[in-house]
Design an enzyme around this catalytic site. Structure first.
Site, short mmCIF file in Angstrom:
data_model
loop_
_atom_site.label_atom_id
_atom_site.label_comp_id
_atom_site.label_asym_id
_atom_site.label_seq_id
_atom_site.Cartn_x
_atom_site.Cartn_y
_atom_site.Cartn_z
N ASN A 121 31.90 -24.24 18.21
CA ASN A 121 32.20 -25.16 19.31
C ASN A 121 31.26 -24.87 20.48
O ASN A 121 30.86 -23.73 20.73
CB ASN A 121 33.67 -25.15 19.71
CG ASN A 121 34.26 -23.80 20.00
OD1 ASN A 121 33.76 -22.77 19.55
ND2 ASN A 121 35.33 -23.77 20.76
N ILE A 122 30.91 -25.94 21.18
CA ILE A 122 29.97 -25.87 22.30
C ILE A 122 30.61 -26.63 23.46
O ILE A 122 30.76 -27.86 23.41
CB ILE A 122 28.61 -26.51 21.92
CG1 ILE A 122 28.03 -25.86 20.65
CG2 ILE A 122 27.63 -26.39 23.08
CD1 ILE A 122 26.84 -26.60 20.05
N GLU A 123 31.04 -25.88 24.46
CA GLU A 123 31.75 -26.50 25.59
C GLU A 123 30.78 -26.92 26.67
O GLU A 123 29.57 -26.66 26.60
CB GLU A 123 32.81 -25.52 26.10
CG GLU A 123 33.83 -25.22 25.01
CD GLU A 123 35.01 -24.39 25.44
OE1 GLU A 123 34.92 -23.71 26.49
OE2 GLU A 123 36.02 -24.40 24.71
N CYS A 177 41.15 -30.68 15.06
CA CYS A 177 41.71 -31.70 15.96
C CYS A 177 41.62 -33.08 15.30
O CYS A 177 40.95 -33.26 14.27
CB CYS A 177 40.98 -31.69 17.30
SG CYS A 177 39.38 -32.53 17.27
N CYS A 203 38.05 -34.52 14.78
CA CYS A 203 37.34 -33.92 13.63
C CYS A 203 37.91 -34.41 12.31
O CYS A 203 37.16 -34.64 11.35
CB CYS A 203 37.41 -32.40 13.72
SG CYS A 203 36.40 -31.73 15.06
N GLU A 226 33.65 -28.01 13.85
CA GLU A 226 33.60 -28.83 12.64
C GLU A 226 32.58 -29.96 12.79
O GLU A 226 31.77 -30.24 11.91
CB GLU A 226 34.97 -29.46 12.35
CG GLU A 226 36.08 -28.45 12.11
CD GLU A 226 36.81 -28.02 13.38
OE1 GLU A 226 36.15 -27.84 14.42
OE2 GLU A 226 38.03 -27.86 13.30
N1 THU Z 1 38.08 -26.59 18.85
C1 THU Z 1 37.26 -26.57 17.76
O1 THU Z 1 36.06 -26.28 17.86
N2 THU Z 1 37.80 -26.87 16.56
C2 THU Z 1 39.12 -27.06 16.34
O2 THU Z 1 39.52 -27.22 15.20
C3 THU Z 1 40.07 -27.05 17.45
C4 THU Z 1 39.47 -26.97 18.81
C5 THU Z 1 37.52 -26.16 20.14
C6 THU Z 1 37.36 -27.22 21.20
C7 THU Z 1 37.35 -26.38 22.45
O3 THU Z 1 36.04 -25.88 22.68
C8 THU Z 1 38.26 -25.21 22.14
O4 THU Z 1 38.35 -25.18 20.72
C9 THU Z 1 39.62 -25.30 22.74
O5 THU Z 1 40.24 -26.50 22.46
#
Ligand code: THU
Length: 145
Positions: free
Chosen positions: A45-47, A93, A96, A58
């Site tokens: 994940n990349i915020e 989520c 995804c 994903e």
């Molecule tokens: N996130 C994912 O990368 N994948 C998931 O299956 C659930 C949520 C990330 C998004 C965000 O960066 C962090 O988790 C918190 O929600």
């Protein structure tokens, strides 16, 4: 799916958590996406400071794979949590899941990983029943048009 393949995907997803850019949530997620041709595409994940541009692990993996010409997939392993080791089985989520429906069959395998020995395995159909796909609409599966 054989256990060796699952363990390899699980370990890759766990390793990918180290690449996560998560200054806001501190929830690090890694993913390992297995294509039908055997290639494994990774993601984290990349915020973002503006929050909404955040991409999940994903979808990072799917974007890498599809942009390399891959369209057929067998399985994805997902490992996510706050600690050094995931304390929960991190479920994908809704966004995804929708991306999975676009590219994967109902029997696509979704593996939620705590460790390579401790995981839960689902099919896409189990976690995303009645997923929206344009072919289904065109075939009149949901409604008369
Ligand atoms: N996130 C994912 O990368 N994948 C998931 O299956 C659930 C949520 C990330 C998004 C965000 O960066 C962090 O988790 C918190 O929600």
């Amino acid at each position: 799916m054989n256990k060796r393949t699952i363990k390899k995907l699980a370990q890759t997803a766990l390793d990918m958590r180290k690449m996560a850019y998560v200054p806001f949530s501190h929830h690090a997620v890694g993913a390992a996406l297995l294509a039908k041709d055997g290639h494994v595409y990774t993601g984290c994940n990349i915020e973002n400071s503006s929050y909404s541009p955040t991409i999940c692990a994903e979808r990072t993996a799917f974007a890498k794979a599809v942009s390399e010409g891959e369209r057929e997939f067998t399985a994805i392993a997902i490992a996510g949590g706050f600690g050094e080791v995931p304390e929960t089985y991190c479920a994908p989520c809704g966004v995804c899941r929708q991306v999975m429906v676009e590219f994967c069959d109902k029997d696509f395998v979704v593996i939620l990983v705590k460790t390579p020995e401790d995981y839960r395995q689902y099919t896409l159909e189990e976690i995303m029943p009645l997923g929206f796909k344009i072919e289904d609409v065109a075939a009149g599966k949901y409604a008369e048009r």
